[in-house]
Scaffold this motif. Structure first.
Motif, PDB file in Angstrom:
ATOM      1  N   ARG A   1      -7.308  -1.848  75.331  1.00 15.84           N
ATOM      2  CA  ARG A   1      -6.342  -2.208  76.375  1.00 15.84           C
ATOM      3  C   ARG A   1      -7.047  -2.846  77.562  1.00 15.84           C
ATOM      4  O   ARG A   1      -6.550  -3.815  78.154  1.00 15.84           O
ATOM      5  CB  ARG A   1      -5.568  -0.960  76.819  1.00 15.84           C
TER       6      ARG A   1
ATOM      7  N   ARG B   1      -7.691  -6.490  77.170  1.00 17.76           N
ATOM      8  CA  ARG B   1      -6.493  -7.324  77.360  1.00 17.76           C
ATOM      9  C   ARG B   1      -6.109  -7.471  78.829  1.00 17.76           C
ATOM     10  O   ARG B   1      -5.622  -8.513  79.245  1.00 17.76           O
ATOM     11  CB  ARG B   1      -5.302  -6.723  76.600  1.00 17.76           C
ATOM     12  N   GLU B   2      -6.292  -6.401  79.623  1.00 16.26           N
ATOM     13  CA  GLU B   2      -5.729  -6.373  80.967  1.00 16.26           C
ATOM     14  C   GLU B   2      -6.770  -6.508  82.081  1.00 16.26           C
ATOM     15  O   GLU B   2      -6.418  -6.454  83.262  1.00 16.26           O
ATOM     16  CB  GLU B   2      -4.936  -5.072  81.162  1.00 16.26           C
TER      17      GLU B   2
END
Length: 465
Positions: free
Chosen positions: A205, A208-209
């Motif tokens: 995650r 991605r962020e």
């Protein structure tokens, strides 16, 4: 009424000699074998109203009396008449006429329980590892490290880890769910590989962020003790560089300023105890906030049951409320007690439509760890020290177990100190852990024990942390 008449006619045709009272679609027993005279009918009706046994069953077989059955709806009678209503009395039904034999138990975990998936390989894997995924449409478990659902650099790093051949049970079940963005309630014993079960999805995650967060935390992992926090950070550091991410430990009992500097420099994953995290977020009496959870979209509660036992329930809620509403939550617990327990209450409040994964007994009862051989010696109190010396004989220089590591637990700090001095005088490489030693001294002892610089630790139960 027509259905009732048809049922009667069918029964008469099938067995004109047999005074059977199996017509369970009618509340009364007067369909085929009741007496012809009015007096007998009146007597039968009177006995029916008082719930006594029917006198017209004297000539019937050993079938169960159906007088006490409640009245079935007409629709039920029509359905039964199509399926040979004379067999209905053998069916397992409730007083409302509906079959409840397959009703699942009331439980906050989702249902139905998916014990045997369609794929035989998946079914065999789940059965071998005692995994139950309580979700009909859950993705299948990850059974091979090379197929882990993470970015390629993380997968390569995972495969390179020494001693790793296949995912552990909790990793295999929870990785696909976590990567899919689902909230997960994972119930598995301590030491089952839960740390990588949540760290790798968290790093995926973060990849991605990361550009959006700009150095602010994306994932917050909370654990009950500083020792567990440090263990998680060690594991995170093995993979974080591969994902170009940073991890920071935030815990009490150590200098606050050094931890704040790490947060200010920028991190993607924060591993913290709830109390110190409240402090750095400025949630304790209006103190200064050193970081923000504005971009934090994943919350992990590791050993949530222990955090609640220690008294962190209120802090956990406060921190969760400081996160964006749409965040993902992964809750890991070793126990899942009966209804009304605090852990169930917290899970119900913090998790949104979670998928429950259980490994083994599911935490509903405490069981011995089957990977540990346990031996019990029952001795008089005055003989305990002599028994201990006998056990340690094999670990002395020249003994068959010399060099193997040993932990000895004792109840008090005084006993720990005395035993440590005695074992040191006997030639053992020994150190101790107890409440009167500083955090730095405890961590130093653990490091030496891991590296085999010392082979024996004498400790109070503080070492369990």
């Amino acid at each position: 009424a027509p259905a009732k008449a048809a049922a009667k006619a069918a029964t008469k045709r099938e067995s004109s000699d047999d005074d059977s009272d199996d017509d369970s679609d009618d509340d009364s027993d007067d369909s085929d074998d009741e007496p012809a005279n009015p007096a007998a009918k009146a007597a039968a009706k009177k006995k029916e109203s008082s719930d006594d046994d029917d006198s017209d069953d004297d000539d019937s077989d050993d079938s169960e009396d159906s007088d006490d059955e409640p009245l079935k709806p007409a629709a039920k009678a029509e359905e039964s008449s199509d399926d040979d209503s004379d067999d209905d009395s053998d069916e397992s039904s409730d007083s409302d006429g509906h079959d409840h034999t397959n009703t699942p138990p009331a439980d906050p975990r989702a249902d139905p329980l998916v014990d045997i998936p369609v794929d035989p390989a998946v079914a065999a894997f789940l059965a071998e590892h005692e995994i139950t995924i309580h979700e009909a449409n859950a993705p299948p478990p990850c059974m091979e490290l090379s197929r882990a659902p993470f970015p390629a650099p993380l997968v390569r790093r995972l495969v390179e880890q020494p001693g790793f051949t296949t995912p552990s049970a909790i990793q295999a079940a929870s990785w696909p769910l976590a990567v899919a963005g689902r909230d997960v309630l994972a119930i598995a014993k301590t030491g089952s590989g839960k740390t990588l079960g949540f760290l790798l999805p968290a790093l995926a995650r973060c990849v991605r962020e990361k550009a959006t967060a700009k150095g602010q935390p994306i994932c917050l992992v909370m654990a009950p003790t500083r020792e567990l926090v440090l263990q998680i950070v060690v594991q995170c550091d093995k993979f974080a560089a591969t994902a170009n991410c940073r991890c920071a430990a935030v815990y009490g009992g150590a200098a606050r300023q050094a931890q704040v500097k790490a947060l200010v420099r920028g991190v993607e994953i924060v591993v913290a105890t709830p109390g110190r995290m409240m402090d750095v977020l400025g949630l304790k009496g209006g103190g200064r906030a050193e970081t923000t959870l504005k971009y934090c979209t994943m919350l992990v509660l590791d050993e949530a049951d222990r955090m609640i036992d220690i008294g962190f329930e209120k802090d956990i809620r406060t921190i969760a409320w400081a996160m964006p509403e749409a965040h993902q939550t992964l809750l890991y617990t070793a126990t899942w007690p009966e209804y009304g327990s605090e852990i169930r209450t917290v899970a119900a409040e913090l998790l949104r439509e979670p998928v429950c994964v259980t490994v083994g007994t599911g935490g509903e009862k405490l069981t011995a760890n089957t990977s540990v051989t346990q031996r019990v010696m029952v001795v008089e109190g005055s003989q305990k020290f002599k028994a201990l010396e006998g056990l340690l004989e094999a670990f002395k220089p020249g003994g068959p177990n010399f060099g193997n590591r040993v932990i000895i637990f004792s109840n008090t700090k005084v006993d720990v100190k005395w035993l440590a001095n005695h074992c040191k005088a006997s030639g053992f490489k020994v150190d101790s852990i107890s409440g009167d030693r500083s955090q730095a001294q405890r961590e130093s002892t653990i490091r030496k024990f891991r590296s085999a610089e010392i082979t024996m630790v004498i400790a109070t139960d503080v070492a369990a942390r």
